[in-house]
Structures are given as structure tokens and as C-alpha cells.
Write a protein that holds these residues in place. Sequence first.
Motif, mmCIF file in Angstrom:
data_model
loop_
_atom_site.group_PDB
_atom_site.id
_atom_site.type_symbol
_atom_site.label_atom_id
_atom_site.label_comp_id
_atom_site.label_asym_id
_atom_site.label_seq_id
_atom_site.Cartn_x
_atom_site.Cartn_y
_atom_site.Cartn_z
ATOM 1 N N GLN A 214 -11.301 -0.310 6.895
ATOM 2 C CA GLN A 214 -10.346 -1.172 7.586
ATOM 3 C C GLN A 214 -8.911 -0.877 7.151
ATOM 4 O O GLN A 214 -7.966 -1.052 7.920
ATOM 5 C CB GLN A 214 -10.682 -2.649 7.330
ATOM 6 N N ILE A 215 -8.738 -0.441 5.911
ATOM 7 C CA ILE A 215 -7.410 -0.082 5.425
ATOM 8 C C ILE A 215 -6.897 1.131 6.195
ATOM 9 O O ILE A 215 -5.716 1.199 6.577
ATOM 10 C CB ILE A 215 -7.447 0.211 3.914
ATOM 11 N N ILE A 216 -7.773 2.091 6.433
ATOM 12 C CA ILE A 216 -7.387 3.309 7.149
ATOM 13 C C ILE A 216 -7.023 2.985 8.593
ATOM 14 O O ILE A 216 -6.027 3.494 9.129
ATOM 15 C CB ILE A 216 -8.532 4.336 7.108
ATOM 16 N N VAL A 217 -7.805 2.123 9.230
ATOM 17 C CA VAL A 217 -7.557 1.759 10.630
ATOM 18 C C VAL A 217 -6.198 1.094 10.794
ATOM 19 O O VAL A 217 -5.456 1.382 11.745
ATOM 20 C CB VAL A 217 -8.670 0.819 11.145
ATOM 21 N N ALA A 218 -5.847 0.197 9.886
ATOM 22 C CA ALA A 218 -4.583 -0.529 9.988
ATOM 23 C C ALA A 218 -3.389 0.334 9.621
ATOM 24 O O ALA A 218 -2.271 0.092 10.077
ATOM 25 C CB ALA A 218 -4.614 -1.773 9.100
ATOM 26 N N ALA A 258 -4.666 -12.754 0.490
ATOM 27 C CA ALA A 258 -4.801 -13.194 1.878
ATOM 28 C C ALA A 258 -6.256 -13.597 2.077
ATOM 29 O O ALA A 258 -7.166 -12.873 1.686
ATOM 30 C CB ALA A 258 -4.430 -12.070 2.844
ATOM 31 N N ALA A 259 -6.483 -14.747 2.657
ATOM 32 C CA ALA A 259 -7.847 -15.253 2.816
ATOM 33 C C ALA A 259 -8.624 -14.431 3.835
ATOM 34 O O ALA A 259 -8.070 -13.972 4.836
ATOM 35 C CB ALA A 259 -7.820 -16.714 3.262
ATOM 36 N N VAL A 282 -3.576 -5.853 17.006
ATOM 37 C CA VAL A 282 -2.845 -5.179 15.927
ATOM 38 C C VAL A 282 -2.725 -6.095 14.717
ATOM 39 O O VAL A 282 -2.947 -5.667 13.570
ATOM 40 C CB VAL A 282 -1.446 -4.747 16.409
ATOM 41 N N ALA A 283 -2.376 -7.351 14.953
ATOM 42 C CA ALA A 283 -2.229 -8.299 13.852
ATOM 43 C C ALA A 283 -3.539 -8.477 13.099
ATOM 44 O O ALA A 283 -3.556 -8.560 11.863
ATOM 45 C CB ALA A 283 -1.732 -9.649 14.380
ATOM 46 N N THR A 284 -4.645 -8.515 13.822
ATOM 47 C CA THR A 284 -5.956 -8.688 13.196
ATOM 48 C C THR A 284 -6.277 -7.522 12.269
ATOM 49 O O THR A 284 -6.757 -7.722 11.139
ATOM 50 C CB THR A 284 -7.052 -8.821 14.271
ATOM 51 N N ALA A 288 -6.678 -7.698 8.186
ATOM 52 C CA ALA A 288 -7.908 -7.238 7.534
ATOM 53 C C ALA A 288 -7.577 -6.295 6.384
ATOM 54 O O ALA A 288 -8.175 -6.373 5.299
ATOM 55 C CB ALA A 288 -8.808 -6.543 8.543
ATOM 56 N N ALA A 289 -6.625 -5.393 6.612
ATOM 57 C CA ALA A 289 -6.207 -4.479 5.550
ATOM 58 C C ALA A 289 -5.542 -5.235 4.410
ATOM 59 O O ALA A 289 -5.746 -4.918 3.233
ATOM 60 C CB ALA A 289 -5.252 -3.427 6.107
ATOM 61 N N ALA A 290 -4.736 -6.248 4.753
ATOM 62 C CA ALA A 290 -4.067 -7.044 3.726
ATOM 63 C C ALA A 290 -5.079 -7.811 2.880
ATOM 64 O O ALA A 290 -4.906 -7.958 1.662
ATOM 65 C CB ALA A 290 -3.087 -8.015 4.381
ATOM 66 N N VAL A 291 -6.144 -8.303 3.522
ATOM 67 C CA VAL A 291 -7.201 -9.017 2.788
ATOM 68 C C VAL A 291 -7.836 -8.086 1.756
ATOM 69 O O VAL A 291 -8.026 -8.460 0.583
ATOM 70 C CB VAL A 291 -8.271 -9.547 3.764
ATOM 71 N N ILE A 292 -8.155 -6.870 2.176
ATOM 72 C CA ILE A 292 -8.780 -5.911 1.267
ATOM 73 C C ILE A 292 -7.812 -5.503 0.165
ATOM 74 O O ILE A 292 -8.175 -5.450 -1.021
ATOM 75 C CB ILE A 292 -9.252 -4.674 2.046
#
Length: 321
Positions: A214-218, A258-259, A282-284, A288-292
Motif C-alpha cells: 500500500q505504501i508503494i501504491v500511494a 493515523a488510525a 486518491v485520499a484513501t 492507507a500509506a500514512a497508517v502503515i
Amino acid sequence: MNILKRINKIPGGLMVVPLFLAAGINTFFPNALKIGSMTSALFSPAGIGTLIGAALFFTGTQLKIKEAPEIIKRGGVLLIAKFLAGFLLGLLVEKVFGEAGLFGISTLAIFSAVTNSNAGMYVALAAEYGDEKDIGAVSLLALNDGPFLTMIAIGASGAAHIPLMSIFATILPMLIGVILGNLDHDISDFFKPGIMIMVPMFSFALGSSINYTQIIVAGPTGLLLGALTLVVSGGIAILADRFINKRPGYAGAAVSTAAANSVATPATIAVVVPAFADIVPVATAQIAAAVIFTAIVSPFFTAFIARKYGCPKMAKNETTV
């Protein structure tokens, strides 16, 4: 093999190591922990609620009724600090950069990520470095786990409905523990070891919901959002914890996440404010990357603050030397 001793040498090791291990398994073998029965119930995301609920019950048995005002103060200060961090940052970005956002990070993504914190991560870090009153503060911090404060932050508070029963259900295990622990000190002593025992258990379950791809995708924008969440909300919460609560600041660092629930916040907000619908995908991904990112970095950040300014765990270790 001295596995436990080696894990304890890593900052927040009891949480970080199981978290990383489970995230790696979920990334490369996503179905390994979802085979059903007891395995999924204990090691998959399905176990998060039960394991955290048990940790809150154990924590409740250690709390004394006379300590309630201090718990409310600590949790309230952190809750307000976390909200103000997201609100002020989002407002600043909106005024300076407008609808384009900061390097492609919309105000919706900022409000959603920064105003929310990972309750499970906070409990684990508070158990690792703090005391029972720090853990008890999660009863108030549960208010920012979801879209409600985000709705308030973006000016849609009139449409927000806080489910009081859900909040009550979150803190009920702790309340039951408080009652039992205050009625019988033997019960309190019996359940005390359970707090630390649960940390690696629900840390693994939390990690099993993380996928590194998910980090790569964002891309870089997701990492930047994670960094902003960590630095801005963590920084403000640390200052509030140190100068208002008169505490060392590690609890403030522990809410720099981030929750996980905030990933669904943009879609929820878009139902209320349709103008946001186009930026939801895009925000989602960015959230997701911020959560990880925050799940990985926050334990090290909290450990740094604990070493720099002190914490109950280190103070206890010094007295036993």
C-alpha cells in the motif's frame, strides 16, 4: 536462544517485532493467517477487538476510582491536541494551497489522517512505557477513532452522529475491570501480568492488517502524509502532554499515528459532502500509506521521547538496579 531479551533491546520491541512479522506474512502470504478456526481468531485482524478488549480489562483491574480525574485529564488533553493538530494543519493547507492541496495531498486526506489515532497502537505503547492511567486514557481517545472529529474539522459537524453505545461498548471491559479490581485487591494482583502479556498478542493481530504494498501504491504523497501526521500531531501532543499534563511526553508521541479506521473516513465524509467524491480514491490510498508509515515509525519515535524525557518504565528499571 534469548529471544525475549533480544526483542526487548529494540525500542518498543514487544510491539514492533510482532507487528513487522505479521505485516510481512500478510504482504507475501496474505491468506496464511486467514485459514479459519483458532488461527484466524487469534492471529488475524479478526482478533484485534478481542485482544485489545482483554488488555483494557486487565488495565481496568489496576485502576483505582480515585485516579479517574487524572485519567480524564490525560486523555482529554491528548484528544484535544490531536484534533487541533489535524484541524490547524488542514486549515493552513486549505488557505495556502486551496483545493489542489499540498503536493497533491488534499485537505480531506489531512483532516482524516491527522485527527485520528490508532487506539491499539496507543495502548501498546502506553503499556510499554507508561502506567495504568496512561492506558486508561484510551477511554477518551476512542472518540477520535472514526470520522466524527474529521467531520467537525471540515465543518460538517451538523451531520455527524456519535454513537454513544459504541463508545460505551469500547470502555465497558475496562469499567468491569475497574469494579472488580476495586472490590478485591487479590483480583487486581492476579490480572496485573496480563497487561504486558497482551501487547505482543494484539500487536501481531494489528500487523496482520498491514500490507507493505500500500505504501508503494500511494507513492511519496502517502509517505509525506504519514510524516506530517507523525511530526505535526505528535509534536503538538507531546507539547500538550509535557506542559499541560506535566508528563514526560511519551503519551503524546504514542498518539502520533493515523488510525486504521481513518482509511474509510474519506468515503464516509463523501456521503455527507458529495463535493469530496472525486478525491476519495486518491485520499484513501494516501491515508492507507500514512497508517502503515506511522504504525512502523511511531514506536521508535515514542521510544526516543521516552528515553529523552523519561517514563515510568525506565524509572522503575533504575530503582531496581
